[in-house]
Structure formats: C-alpha cells, structure tokens
Design an enzyme around this catalytic site. Structure first.
Site, PDB file in Angstrom:
ATOM      1  N   ASP A 129      -2.873   0.584   7.805  1.00  0.00           N
ATOM      2  CA  ASP A 129      -1.667   1.608   7.591  1.00  0.00           C
ATOM      3  C   ASP A 129      -0.801   1.419   8.521  1.00  0.00           C
ATOM      4  OD1 ASP A 129      -3.044   2.924   5.456  1.00  0.00           O
ATOM      5  OD2 ASP A 129      -3.964   4.432   6.814  1.00  0.00           O
TER       6      ASP A 129
ATOM      7  N   SER B 124       4.784   7.026   2.239  1.00  0.00           N
ATOM      8  CA  SER B 124       5.224   5.685   2.674  1.00  0.00           C
ATOM      9  C   SER B 124       4.663   4.446   1.901  1.00  0.00           C
ATOM     10  CB  SER B 124       5.023   5.591   4.331  1.00  0.00           C
ATOM     11  OG  SER B 124       5.440   6.715   4.955  1.00  0.00           O
TER      12      SER B 124
ATOM     13  N   HIS C  28       0.819   5.297   1.189  1.00  0.00           N
ATOM     14  CA  HIS C  28       0.035   6.211   2.093  1.00  0.00           C
ATOM     15  C   HIS C  28       0.659   7.415   2.091  1.00  0.00           C
ATOM     16  CE1 HIS C  28      -2.760   7.020   5.489  1.00  0.00           C
ATOM     17  NE2 HIS C  28      -1.834   7.441   6.109  1.00  0.00           N
TER      18      HIS C  28
ATOM     19  N   ASN D 178       0.846  -1.260   0.080  1.00  0.00           N
ATOM     20  CA  ASN D 178       0.025  -0.087  -0.141  1.00  0.00           C
ATOM     21  C   ASN D 178       0.798   1.191   0.038  1.00  0.00           C
ATOM     22  OD1 ASN D 178      -2.462   1.528   0.101  1.00  0.00           O
ATOM     23  ND2 ASN D 178      -1.992   1.832   2.413  1.00  0.00           N
TER      24      ASN D 178
HETATM   25  C1  GRF Z   1      -2.631   8.547  -2.871  1.00  0.00           C
HETATM   26  O1  GRF Z   1      -2.120   9.714  -2.102  1.00  0.00           O
HETATM   27  C2  GRF Z   1      -2.393   7.536  -1.964  1.00  0.00           C
HETATM   28  O2  GRF Z   1      -1.116   7.719  -1.220  1.00  0.00           O
HETATM   29  C3  GRF Z   1      -3.511   7.217  -1.184  1.00  0.00           C
HETATM   30  O3  GRF Z   1      -4.505   7.543  -2.051  1.00  0.00           O
HETATM   31  C4  GRF Z   1      -4.358   8.389  -3.005  1.00  0.00           C
HETATM   32  C5  GRF Z   1      -4.415   7.667  -4.489  1.00  0.00           C
HETATM   33  O4  GRF Z   1      -4.354   8.884  -5.343  1.00  0.00           O
HETATM   34  N1  GRF Z   1      -3.685   5.845  -0.776  1.00  0.00           N
HETATM   35  P1  GRF Z   1      -4.382   8.262  -6.912  1.00  0.00           P
HETATM   36  O5  GRF Z   1      -5.998   7.521  -6.961  1.00  0.00           O
HETATM   37  O6  GRF Z   1      -3.330   7.169  -7.152  1.00  0.00           O
HETATM   38  O7  GRF Z   1      -4.354   9.442  -7.792  1.00  0.00           O
END
Ligand code: GRF
Length: 223
Positions: free
Chosen positions: A152, A143, A116, A114
C-alpha cells in the site's frame, strides 16, 4: 446501434479479486465507455460473489486458490503464468487480499493498480475505517496507487474524500468509501489504458508530466 463512439484497440486488463467484487462490477459497468476490456478475472478464493459477477458479464474467470500453494512465490508464479498467457496489458487489484512478492510487483511495475480504503499514506493494511474513527479524523476516503513492492505504499494517483460525521460507524464509513471507490476506479483504469497515465522512476505522470501530488476527485475539473 450504439450511440457511443467506438474506441479502437482497447487494452486488455486482468482484475484480481478475493471476494465481493463490487469494484469489479464498477469496472464492468464502465467498460463499454472505456479504453479497457476485462479479459480475465482471477480470484484467490473459490466461489466468491465477484466470480459470479464476472460470469454474468461473460468474462472469463479463473480461481487460483491460494490455500493450495505452499509458498507465496509459487502462488505468484502461477498468477504470472496465467496473466502473461493471456497477453494482459494491465493488472487491476480490486480487493485482492494477498500480499504479493517483490518479484510479482516488479514484474508488473507501472502496469498494476490497487485501490485502498483510506487516504494514503494514512492507514496502509487492514481495518482502515476503524483506524480513521479511532484517530478522530474528520476526513477519510479512498486512494488508487501504482503497486510497488512495499504494501500500500506505491505512488498515489487519485484520492476521493468523504466527511466523517459524529454518528459514523465502521459500517457506514465502509459504505461511503465504497461509493467513492466505484466512481474513481473505472476512471483511473481508463486513464491508464488510454496512455494518459504512466509511471516512471516511482512517480506518477499525467500526459507525460510528473504530478506534484495525487489528484483529488473532488477537485477534478469535470467532477
Ligand atoms: C475495497 O474496499 C478496496 O478498497 C479494498 O478491498 C475492498 C474490495 O471490495 N482493497 P470489493 O470486493 O470490490 O467489493
């Protein structure tokens, strides 16, 4: 004829999204140079921009609409059925806005990443840019971690930092962090697909050795 060296036996990944798909696009852009091939994009929400990005790249897409499932367990079972039906090696969560069941996370333990938008363990959950601003943090970032049952909270592999300036807003932080995300997610996904990055006993291994702390993108020898 391509000048890129051919990487044999790429690993199959599924990218799970819920919206915009900018990280998905970064993964698509890096695919040719990588050890992974995106075999499937699954969205939990219908008609999102990320699905269009996948279609434009000739990647198979599927919507598994979370709203049509009466429980998280039913939704996650359907996800597993579809993902395993495609013989996927690794699952890459890229803005997938669903809380996953313990069963799902354990099924893909060590095989699911994932990304984050915070320097974990700071600010799990939502509104990370707001929280960083309110706390007066001078540093913020993104991260990448292995996914474990607690939200997370899996072991962090790599972080990329940005500086928070006095005139930054939630929106400007979002943009700055996204730029970092797009550099680091393809890289770490490639590490996983190549076998250099593994997971054991809730810890991160790099070339078979435990890492004492997350890698910093700014301190990587080649960044
Ligand atoms: C990103 O900020 C990621 O860190 C979080 O969700 C957002 C996704 O953005 N988990 P995208 O859909 O890839 O533009």
């Amino acid at each position: 004829m391509s000048s890129l060296p051919k990487i044999k036996q790429k690993k199959k990944i599924a990218v799970l999204i819920s919206g915009n798909g900018s990280n998905l696009q970064a993964l698509i852009n890096f695919q040719l140079k990588s050890h992974y091939e995106i075999s499937l994009v699954i969205s939990s929400h219908p008609n999102v921009l990320g699905l269009k990005k996948a279609t434009q790249a000739n990647i198979k897409t599927l919507t598994i609409n979370h709203a049509l499932y009466s429980s998280r367990a039913d939704f996650d079972s359907q996800l597993i059925k579809v993902i395993d039906g495609e013989s996927i090696d690794f699952v890459i969560l890229a803005g997938f806005m669903r809380i996953l069941t313990t069963g799902f996370t354990l099924h893909y333990l060590g095989r699911m990443l994932n990304i984050h938008p915070s320097l974990l363990p700071k600010y799990p959950g939502l509104n990370t840019h707001k929280k960083a601003l309110e706390a007066g943090n001078k540093e913020h970032g993104a991260s990448i971690h292995f996914v474990t049952p607690e939200l997370d909270s899996g072991p962090v592999i790599l972080q990329s930092k940005i500086t928070v300036n006095s005139d930054d807003t939630e929106e400007s932080l979002k943009i700055k962090v996204a730029i970092e995300e797009h550099k680091i997610y393809p890289l770490v996904t490639d590490w996983l697909a190549s076998g250099r990055l593994t997971f054991s006993n809730n810890q991160v291994l790099w070339r078979g050795e435990l890492i004492a702390k997350p890698f910093s993108f700014q301190e990587l020898p080649w960044s």
